[in-house]
Design a protein around this motif. Structure first.
Motif, mmCIF file in Angstrom:
data_model
loop_
_atom_site.group_PDB
_atom_site.id
_atom_site.type_symbol
_atom_site.label_atom_id
_atom_site.label_comp_id
_atom_site.label_asym_id
_atom_site.label_seq_id
_atom_site.Cartn_x
_atom_site.Cartn_y
_atom_site.Cartn_z
ATOM 1 N N ALA A 194 0.837 -1.205 0.000
ATOM 2 C CA ALA A 194 0.000 0.000 0.000
ATOM 3 C C ALA A 194 0.869 1.252 0.000
ATOM 4 C CB ALA A 194 -0.926 -0.014 1.210
ATOM 5 N N ILE A 195 1.966 1.215 0.755
ATOM 6 C CA ILE A 195 2.883 2.361 0.773
ATOM 7 C C ILE A 195 3.534 2.534 -0.591
ATOM 8 C CG2 ILE A 195 5.022 3.238 1.769
ATOM 9 C CD1 ILE A 195 4.170 1.977 4.418
ATOM 10 N N ASP A 196 3.940 1.425 -1.206
ATOM 11 C CA ASP A 196 4.493 1.504 -2.567
ATOM 12 C C ASP A 196 3.480 2.105 -3.530
ATOM 13 O OD1 ASP A 196 6.865 0.364 -1.736
ATOM 14 O OD2 ASP A 196 6.356 -1.658 -2.422
ATOM 15 N N ALA A 197 2.217 1.723 -3.364
ATOM 16 C CA ALA A 197 1.165 2.247 -4.245
ATOM 17 C C ALA A 197 0.999 3.749 -4.074
ATOM 18 C CB ALA A 197 -0.155 1.529 -3.951
ATOM 19 N N ILE A 198 1.096 4.234 -2.827
ATOM 20 C CA ILE A 198 0.978 5.672 -2.569
ATOM 21 C C ILE A 198 2.101 6.427 -3.257
ATOM 22 C CG2 ILE A 198 1.115 7.443 -0.773
ATOM 23 C CD1 ILE A 198 -0.245 5.452 1.115
ATOM 24 N N VAL A 199 3.324 5.925 -3.098
ATOM 25 C CA VAL A 199 4.473 6.587 -3.722
ATOM 26 C C VAL A 199 4.320 6.589 -5.236
ATOM 27 C CG1 VAL A 199 6.967 6.466 -4.089
ATOM 28 C CG2 VAL A 199 6.020 6.027 -1.800
ATOM 29 N N CYS A 200 3.917 5.446 -5.788
ATOM 30 C CA CYS A 200 3.769 5.339 -7.245
ATOM 31 C C CYS A 200 2.690 6.292 -7.756
ATOM 32 C CB CYS A 200 3.414 3.899 -7.606
ATOM 33 S SG CYS A 200 3.232 3.599 -9.371
ATOM 34 N N ALA A 201 1.539 6.328 -7.069
ATOM 35 C CA ALA A 201 0.419 7.159 -7.529
ATOM 36 C C ALA A 201 0.684 8.645 -7.359
ATOM 37 C CB ALA A 201 -0.852 6.779 -6.781
ATOM 38 N N SER A 202 1.648 9.005 -6.515
ATOM 39 C CA SER A 202 1.945 10.423 -6.309
ATOM 40 C C SER A 202 2.706 11.029 -7.482
ATOM 41 C CB SER A 202 2.745 10.618 -5.018
ATOM 42 O OG SER A 202 4.058 10.093 -5.153
ATOM 43 N N HIS A 203 3.210 10.176 -8.376
ATOM 44 C CA HIS A 203 3.957 10.638 -9.546
ATOM 45 C C HIS A 203 3.084 10.571 -10.798
ATOM 46 C CE1 HIS A 203 7.217 9.881 -6.715
ATOM 47 N NE2 HIS A 203 7.993 10.622 -7.480
ATOM 48 N N GLY A 204 3.448 11.331 -11.794
ATOM 49 C CA GLY A 204 2.741 11.298 -13.065
ATOM 50 C C GLY A 204 3.051 10.046 -13.851
ATOM 51 N N HIS A 205 2.103 9.639 -14.707
ATOM 52 C CA HIS A 205 2.269 8.438 -15.534
ATOM 53 C C HIS A 205 1.678 8.687 -16.917
ATOM 54 C CE1 HIS A 205 3.595 5.704 -12.296
ATOM 55 N NE2 HIS A 205 2.838 6.456 -11.527
ATOM 56 N N VAL A 206 2.086 7.861 -17.853
ATOM 57 C CA VAL A 206 1.524 7.866 -19.206
ATOM 58 C C VAL A 206 1.094 6.429 -19.514
ATOM 59 C CG1 VAL A 206 1.952 8.283 -21.645
ATOM 60 C CG2 VAL A 206 3.010 9.772 -19.926
ATOM 61 N N PHE A 207 -0.178 6.255 -19.934
ATOM 62 C CA PHE A 207 -0.691 4.897 -20.135
ATOM 63 C C PHE A 207 -1.896 4.930 -21.082
ATOM 64 C CE2 PHE A 207 -2.424 6.854 -16.329
ATOM 65 C CZ PHE A 207 -3.796 6.690 -16.459
ATOM 66 N N PRO A 208 -2.246 3.792 -21.669
ATOM 67 C CA PRO A 208 -3.405 3.735 -22.569
ATOM 68 C C PRO A 208 -4.710 3.800 -21.785
ATOM 69 C CG PRO A 208 -1.906 1.871 -22.926
ATOM 70 C CD PRO A 208 -1.511 2.512 -21.642
ATOM 71 N N GLY A 209 -5.708 4.415 -22.395
ATOM 72 C CA GLY A 209 -7.031 4.491 -21.775
ATOM 73 C C GLY A 209 -8.040 4.968 -22.786
ATOM 74 N N ILE A 210 -9.172 5.503 -22.302
ATOM 75 C CA ILE A 210 -10.172 6.085 -23.197
ATOM 76 C C ILE A 210 -10.416 7.522 -22.797
ATOM 77 C CG2 ILE A 210 -11.301 3.871 -23.654
ATOM 78 C CD1 ILE A 210 -13.580 4.829 -21.761
ATOM 79 N N ASP A 211 -10.806 8.340 -23.789
ATOM 80 C CA ASP A 211 -11.147 9.728 -23.484
ATOM 81 C C ASP A 211 -12.653 9.836 -23.272
ATOM 82 O OD1 ASP A 211 -12.332 9.702 -25.991
ATOM 83 O OD2 ASP A 211 -10.904 11.098 -26.903
ATOM 84 N N ASP A 212 -13.154 11.062 -23.112
ATOM 85 C CA ASP A 212 -14.575 11.256 -22.827
ATOM 86 C C ASP A 212 -15.477 10.806 -23.965
ATOM 87 O OD1 ASP A 212 -14.040 12.193 -20.334
ATOM 88 O OD2 ASP A 212 -14.307 14.320 -20.825
ATOM 89 N N ASP A 213 -14.933 10.730 -25.171
ATOM 90 C CA ASP A 213 -15.708 10.270 -26.312
ATOM 91 C C ASP A 213 -15.554 8.780 -26.554
ATOM 92 O OD1 ASP A 213 -16.769 12.819 -26.983
ATOM 93 O OD2 ASP A 213 -14.830 13.363 -27.850
ATOM 94 N N GLY A 214 -14.899 8.088 -25.625
ATOM 95 C CA GLY A 214 -14.745 6.647 -25.729
ATOM 96 C C GLY A 214 -13.650 6.196 -26.672
#
Length: 356
Positions: A194-214
């Motif tokens: 959980a602590i590792d997750a907090i540290v990881c999530a506190s930084h910016g990332h670039v990853f695939p996903g969807i935008d508001d138009d799907g």
């Protein structure tokens, strides 16, 4: 539509996040609660607000009408204790499963195995906005990253569960969420992930996903500075005691993170026995009243009726109104007593701090 992969039996169109937001907008009233709720939760978690955060509500929502009835009661209770507690309603519309079972309102809103996800998203968003319109902050566990795109703008506090806290996908998701997020310890009871997750999530990332138009898109985030640990016990037993809390706070401090955490009174901390949740709350309340530092909040699984009931798919009319179909919850009367106990503990803890 014929699937390319032979093991995919069907592919159906999904409405886009933009379409759902147009159908079910966050009203001005709901938006005010949203902004205020996020800000207040963040202040409680960082210690600038000395109230106690209490996230309470059903294990998972299966009946929006019952959930809204609970929300109306909780909104009145929240006003009564607002000087000492910040109440957030647990509005969980996705249900993680260890093996199989009903997966929540988003996946199967009709409780019949029809898996009408489009309607599940509509009902979930409608419920979240109605709770916000009552002046009550909302809390959700984020399970499917795609679902978060549809609902996160109506959530004041989020959680990443014990099964997904190690997931890079969920850590990246959290880095772009605009609300405080609790990272639960793993099902084994380990807090380090959980602590590792907090540290990881506190930084910016670039990853695939969807935008508001799907549309498939590359998502870039700036990082979430408002994450915290949630102690929920595990296979090795409870971890809400003073020694476990002190160890977790030391681990947080060693990682350069604020020495503040939230305790989940359910799950491993209660042995999944809803009748033991008040025992956990009473112990934590006693310690807060005595001046123990570092506990920023608690989570409670609570609904209108105590216990749980079996869900028979296709027969929702047989269900008891306001009783969980997943994990057993404490009933409303017990909930009000626990809230009063925690409010008194905060008052006593303030007096202890002043005296010191």
């Amino acid at each position: 539509m014929r699937p390319v992969n032979a093991r995919i039996s069907a592919v159906e169109p999904l409405l886009t996040p933009a379409e759902l937001r147009a159908e079910v907008p966050v009203t001005d009233l709901a938006a005010r609660t949203l902004r205020k709720g996020r800000e207040e939760v963040a202040r409680v978690l960082d210690g600038t607000d000395d109230r106690l955060l209490v996230v309470t509500g059903p294990c998972s929502v299966h009946d929006p009408a019952a959930a809204l009835t609970y929300a109306e009661r909780l909104a009145h209770l929240a006003e009564e204790v607002s000087d000492t507690l910040l109440l957030v309603m647990r509005v969980y519309v996705e249900k993680p499963r260890t093996r199989l079972g009903w997966k929540g309102l988003v996946s199967d809103p009709h409780l019949d195995g029809s898996d009408d996800v489009n309607e599940g998203l509509r009902l979930s968003r409608e419920l979240l906005t109605k709770v916000l319109e009552l002046g009550l902050p909302t809390g959700c566990e984020f399970l499917d990253p795609t679902v978060a795109r549809y609902l996160s703008d109506a959530v004041c506090w989020g959680a990443i569960g014990a099964r997904t806290v190690q997931s890079q996908t969920h850590r990246q998701l959290t880095s772009g969420l605009a609300m405080p997020v609790g990272m639960k310890n793993t099902t084994t009871g380990a807090v380090g992930d959980a602590i590792d997750a907090i540290v990881c999530a506190s930084h910016g990332h670039v990853f695939p996903g969807i935008d508001d138009d799907g549309l498939a898109s590359v998502i870039q985030t700036s990082g979430n500075p408002d994450c915290h640990v949630v102690l929920r016990g595990g296979a090795s037993g409870p971890n809400y005691g003073p020694l476990d809390v002190a160890r977790a706070l030391d681990a947080l401090g060693g990682a350069g993170l604020p020495r503040r955490l939230v305790i989940d009174a359910s799950h491993g901390n209660s042995g999944k026995d809803h009748e033991r949740q008040p025992v956990v709350v009473a112990d934590v309340a006693r310690r807060i009243a005595a001046g123990e530092r570092g506990i920023a909040g608690l989570m409670v699984e609570s609904f209108l009726a105590s216990g749980r009931q079996e869900l028979v798919l296709g027969e929702p009319g047989r269900l008891v109104f306001g009783q969980s179909v997943t994990d057993a919850c404490v009933g409303w009367d017990r909930t009000t007593r626990m809230v009063a106990q925690l409010a008194d503990a905060v008052t006593a803890g303030r007096a202890t701090t002043v005296a010191a």
